[in-house]
Design a protein around this motif. Sequence first.
Motif: not given
Length: 683
Positions: A554-569
Amino acid sequence: PDDEGDRLPLLVGAQAEARPSRKMSAYVLAIRKLCLHDRNSAFALKAELAWRSAVGLILLGLPFLLPDGTWSLLDAFQGSGVYSVSVVTFYMLNVNPTVGQTLASVAGSLRGLAFAVASKWVLRLMFPEGVMDDSPPYVFWIGAAYGTVVLSLTMFLNIKPATKIVSMCSFLDWWMLFLKPGDDNFHFPFAPHWDPWKDNAVGALVTTLIGASLAIAGCLLPYPLLALDNAKDGAEELVTQMASVWRLMVEYLNSDKRHAYMQDRIYRNLRRLEALNAKMESHIDDSWWECLGLGRRQRSRRKLRRLDKAIQDSYDCIYSVWGAVEQVEWGSKHAELMHQVSPQIKGLVDAGEALVWTCMATAMDGVVSDSDERSIQEMADKASEADRALCVAFAQSRGALRRSLSGMISEEELGMQYVDELALPHALVFHLSAWAHIMEEFAGGLMRSKSNPDSLPKADPGPGVFAQLVEGVWTFDNRNFALRAVATLLLGFGIGVVGYKDLVPRYDGGIAGTSIVLLTNFTGSAIVKNLGRVQGVVLGMVFGQIVKEIFGSCAWHSVLCLGVCIFAYSWTMVFTLRSASGTYAYVGTLAAIFGVQGMMDGQCAPVGGDLAIDKAGTFDSIACNVIACGLIVAVDMIFYPGRASSYAIDSLDKCFTQVDGALAVHFDKQVETVRERNRAFVS
């Protein structure tokens, strides 16, 4: 590739001057330039659509991505239980390149959901309490029989695939809950036990409306992608291509011998012309949803529909000349005759092009003004005059050539040589004159529509809603697909009802729900298609779980990275399914659906803690999907529709049957008019 013609020079020589195109605002032009539309329009269009789709998926996933406590409104919405990750499936099935296509798809999906709700309400009317522990056995069996009838009817009727998927995904889930003893949280609105926050119908409706809203918004923002605008752009390019092909044909036939390079250019332009024509027809159909058949846009649609028919007939003329060019050899008198009538031929091409451009501008505007009528009449007169000049010049040059040969050889030899030597110029002049008449007829129709709008054909011909449901349902392909689909879904549903040890829990609709997404009315290599199913499902689920495990905090950087991965994928998968065709597009769709669902499913882990992935649940999901793929493969082998080679032979046989029938009608003296285009031959 389909966009191969994008790299071809369209116009020849001095005719390559720019034509006025559809006006765009500076804002739209800046966005299109940012997406590299000026360098490769085909790539840029697909990339832009992938960007829009990826942004929509990120917005859909906000309730699943943001940790609890970030936004109280999202927390309340997520906790209500009316919103689920299945919205990804709906979104991916309904997002399309234009507003018209998306609205048509969304409307079909909403109809499918309404049918599922109505079907479940009928079941509730028969048995208000559903199946309970103390219910008589006939309640279960009547419910099972009713669901089988609904399933079979949906698969058999001529309904769009997306509509079937949305309808059956919902109905199969509710049908399973009905057969499971206990309350299924599905009640009539405002009934004693109805709770809108827990009701399955309300949850499906909310999920569908949110997915539909974002799918439509993705086509509207940052600027609308309208099907009618695409139809207008397609008309401009078709007219440009049509004049270009005529000029290429004239230049080619003016030479003394064949040129392989020029012949290849003509062939590739003809291919592109045919592909563009099919797209324009589809865009005109989809644009109905953008105007609902009303107003100025509808008038423009009717005129563009008539222009589309004129372009189709013109394409027939061009292709008839091309058929002669491929089969007939150059004669010694061929170049001599072509050089003599070349100025008149080029004059007719110029006049015909000017006429069709004037008519096209009026058709796009939707209204025929007095100045438009004068311009059209002036251009039509010039085209008619150029046509007469060409006919006179051709007759004189042909007669002179015949007289020069008449004293040297016998009359019989003269006739044979006359046909052999001048076959190609005859074909070119005849069909070029026919093209001019087609354009003049179109111009006359536009001018008549000023005082009588009904003189133009309707923009939406075809069967009514109910007639369309049963259109083509008795064909072998549809009956075979319905049989395979019903057998697969019933087997998957039955396995879910009885369960199997720890592998498949009882009353689990996962197998049937996955099967409805995987089913396609496909004829061809079943092995390739079935391998594509497995690839898409497993790739998506496994990749989604890996990314979720890596960025599950739930850390902000993990949430941000997960969002970036979803976007790129999401961008990669959507671009793949839009760029590829056949199997790869299908794999891209499945990988996008299951991959994004896997990355969004479940809550994040507290900061400093590890995400407890439900490996057993993940394995169960993968097992259900693999079982669904296995069932489809097994049923396809049992009810095998036939080999791809057999379909090719049957299609070839039907093709020659169409040719024989067309020739018989053409030479039948009792038939006065034979021009009818129904695409039966090319289909």
